[in-house]
Scaffold this motif. Sequence first.
Motif, PDB file in Angstrom:
ATOM      1  N   GLY A   1      -4.439  25.807   5.019  1.00  0.00           N
ATOM      2  CA  GLY A   1      -4.687  27.110   4.544  1.00  0.00           C
ATOM      3  C   GLY A   1      -6.267  27.661   5.232  1.00  0.00           C
ATOM      4  N   ALA A   2      -7.023  26.318   5.435  1.00  0.00           N
ATOM      5  CA  ALA A   2      -7.955  26.572   6.101  1.00  0.00           C
ATOM      6  C   ALA A   2      -7.492  26.508   7.593  1.00  0.00           C
ATOM      7  CB  ALA A   2      -8.849  24.599   5.705  1.00  0.00           C
ATOM      8  N   VAL A   3      -6.928  26.066   8.184  1.00  0.00           N
ATOM      9  CA  VAL A   3      -6.308  25.594  10.113  1.00  0.00           C
ATOM     10  C   VAL A   3      -5.854  26.752  10.058  1.00  0.00           C
ATOM     11  CG1 VAL A   3      -4.498  24.465  11.302  1.00  0.00           C
ATOM     12  CG2 VAL A   3      -5.996  23.672  10.326  1.00  0.00           C
ATOM     13  N   THR A   4      -5.332  27.986   9.922  1.00  0.00           N
ATOM     14  CA  THR A   4      -4.761  28.814   9.787  1.00  0.00           C
ATOM     15  C   THR A   4      -5.249  29.620   8.850  1.00  0.00           C
ATOM     16  OG1 THR A   4      -3.026  29.033   8.020  1.00  0.00           O
ATOM     17  CG2 THR A   4      -2.137  28.300   9.422  1.00  0.00           C
ATOM     18  N   MET A   5      -5.990  30.101   8.647  1.00  0.00           N
ATOM     19  CA  MET A   5      -7.206  31.579   8.174  1.00  0.00           C
ATOM     20  C   MET A   5      -8.141  30.970   9.371  1.00  0.00           C
ATOM     21  SD  MET A   5      -5.356  32.582   5.895  1.00  0.00           S
ATOM     22  CE  MET A   5      -7.492  34.106   5.099  1.00  0.00           C
ATOM     23  N   PRO A   6      -8.875  32.573  10.059  1.00  0.00           N
ATOM     24  CA  PRO A   6      -9.855  32.478  11.237  1.00  0.00           C
ATOM     25  C   PRO A   6     -11.000  32.438   9.938  1.00  0.00           C
ATOM     26  CG  PRO A   6      -8.833  34.351  10.533  1.00  0.00           C
ATOM     27  CD  PRO A   6      -7.342  34.053   9.943  1.00  0.00           C
ATOM     28  N   ILE A   7     -11.610  31.651  10.161  1.00  0.00           N
ATOM     29  CA  ILE A   7     -13.029  31.553   9.033  1.00  0.00           C
ATOM     30  C   ILE A   7     -14.388  31.357   9.925  1.00  0.00           C
ATOM     31  CG2 ILE A   7     -13.852  29.482   7.724  1.00  0.00           C
ATOM     32  CD1 ILE A   7     -11.435  28.338   6.868  1.00  0.00           C
ATOM     33  N   PRO A   8     -15.188  32.601   9.614  1.00  0.00           N
ATOM     34  CA  PRO A   8     -16.407  32.500  10.515  1.00  0.00           C
ATOM     35  C   PRO A   8     -16.975  31.822  10.629  1.00  0.00           C
ATOM     36  CG  PRO A   8     -16.117  34.098   9.176  1.00  0.00           C
ATOM     37  CD  PRO A   8     -15.151  33.485   8.668  1.00  0.00           C
ATOM     38  N   SER A   9     -18.064  30.792  11.346  1.00  0.00           N
ATOM     39  CA  SER A   9     -19.013  29.515  11.630  1.00  0.00           C
ATOM     40  C   SER A   9     -19.277  29.423  10.238  1.00  0.00           C
ATOM     41  CB  SER A   9     -19.231  29.790  12.921  1.00  0.00           C
ATOM     42  OG  SER A   9     -21.068  30.473  12.433  1.00  0.00           O
ATOM     43  N   SER A  10     -20.127  30.768   9.540  1.00  0.00           N
ATOM     44  CA  SER A  10     -20.646  29.870   8.812  1.00  0.00           C
ATOM     45  C   SER A  10     -20.354  29.413   7.173  1.00  0.00           C
ATOM     46  CB  SER A  10     -21.710  31.055   8.306  1.00  0.00           C
ATOM     47  OG  SER A  10     -20.850  32.336   7.769  1.00  0.00           O
ATOM     48  N   LEU A  11     -18.879  29.650   7.142  1.00  0.00           N
ATOM     49  CA  LEU A  11     -18.242  29.452   6.142  1.00  0.00           C
ATOM     50  C   LEU A  11     -17.503  27.628   6.197  1.00  0.00           C
ATOM     51  CD1 LEU A  11     -16.473  32.616   4.979  1.00  0.00           C
ATOM     52  CD2 LEU A  11     -18.343  31.533   4.168  1.00  0.00           C
ATOM     53  N   HIS A  12     -17.452  26.592   5.494  1.00  0.00           N
ATOM     54  CA  HIS A  12     -16.562  25.793   5.447  1.00  0.00           C
ATOM     55  C   HIS A  12     -15.350  25.452   4.569  1.00  0.00           C
ATOM     56  CE1 HIS A  12     -20.307  24.283   7.309  1.00  0.00           C
ATOM     57  NE2 HIS A  12     -21.217  25.315   7.091  1.00  0.00           N
ATOM     58  N   ALA A  13     -14.266  25.046   4.903  1.00  0.00           N
ATOM     59  CA  ALA A  13     -13.181  24.209   4.284  1.00  0.00           C
ATOM     60  C   ALA A  13     -13.729  23.231   3.197  1.00  0.00           C
ATOM     61  CB  ALA A  13     -12.045  25.383   5.210  1.00  0.00           C
ATOM     62  N   TYR A  14     -13.276  23.445   2.670  1.00  0.00           N
ATOM     63  CA  TYR A  14     -13.242  22.119   1.843  1.00  0.00           C
ATOM     64  C   TYR A  14     -11.576  21.500   1.272  1.00  0.00           C
ATOM     65  CZ  TYR A  14     -18.630  22.737   1.918  1.00  0.00           C
ATOM     66  OH  TYR A  14     -19.865  23.045   3.063  1.00  0.00           O
ATOM     67  N   PRO A  15     -10.553  21.382   1.640  1.00  0.00           N
ATOM     68  CA  PRO A  15      -9.507  21.269   0.859  1.00  0.00           C
ATOM     69  C   PRO A  15      -9.801  19.977   0.264  1.00  0.00           C
ATOM     70  CG  PRO A  15      -9.517  20.869   3.724  1.00  0.00           C
ATOM     71  CD  PRO A  15     -11.129  21.412   2.900  1.00  0.00           C
ATOM     72  N   THR A  16      -9.875  18.873   1.251  1.00  0.00           N
ATOM     73  CA  THR A  16     -10.391  17.456   0.113  1.00  0.00           C
ATOM     74  C   THR A  16     -11.083  17.349  -1.113  1.00  0.00           C
ATOM     75  OG1 THR A  16      -9.834  16.862   2.327  1.00  0.00           O
ATOM     76  CG2 THR A  16     -11.069  15.044   0.377  1.00  0.00           C
TER      77      THR A  16
END
Length: 119
Positions: free
Chosen positions: A23-38
Amino acid sequence: RFLAGAALLLAPAIAVWLGGILGAVTMPIPSSLHAYPTSVAARFFGSALVLYAAAFAFQYVTGRRATRVAVWFLVAWAALELTSQGLGFRSISYEIWRAFTSWPGPFRLMTARWMLIDV
């Protein structure tokens, strides 16, 4: 027995981790946001382990009478809740829920923030 059941919890935790990464890789995320899958997968595994340990402890303590004890507990809880509501008192279930899910309750992880993407 406990460790065998706990090891089975790894499969859904890994699935949550892989799904979070996907989900984090396939979605375009703005640079101010961070993904935390772990972090999400670790929280999922921790909460699943806590609930499994509670169910395992209940089964261990009650033995073959687990179903009867659970039904008796639910009937007693419903009677207590209906009585307190009928007399105009505050919900006892809410107070018990708050005691178990707020700090330092054993199920605090169930009500924590579970964000895959955060600032």
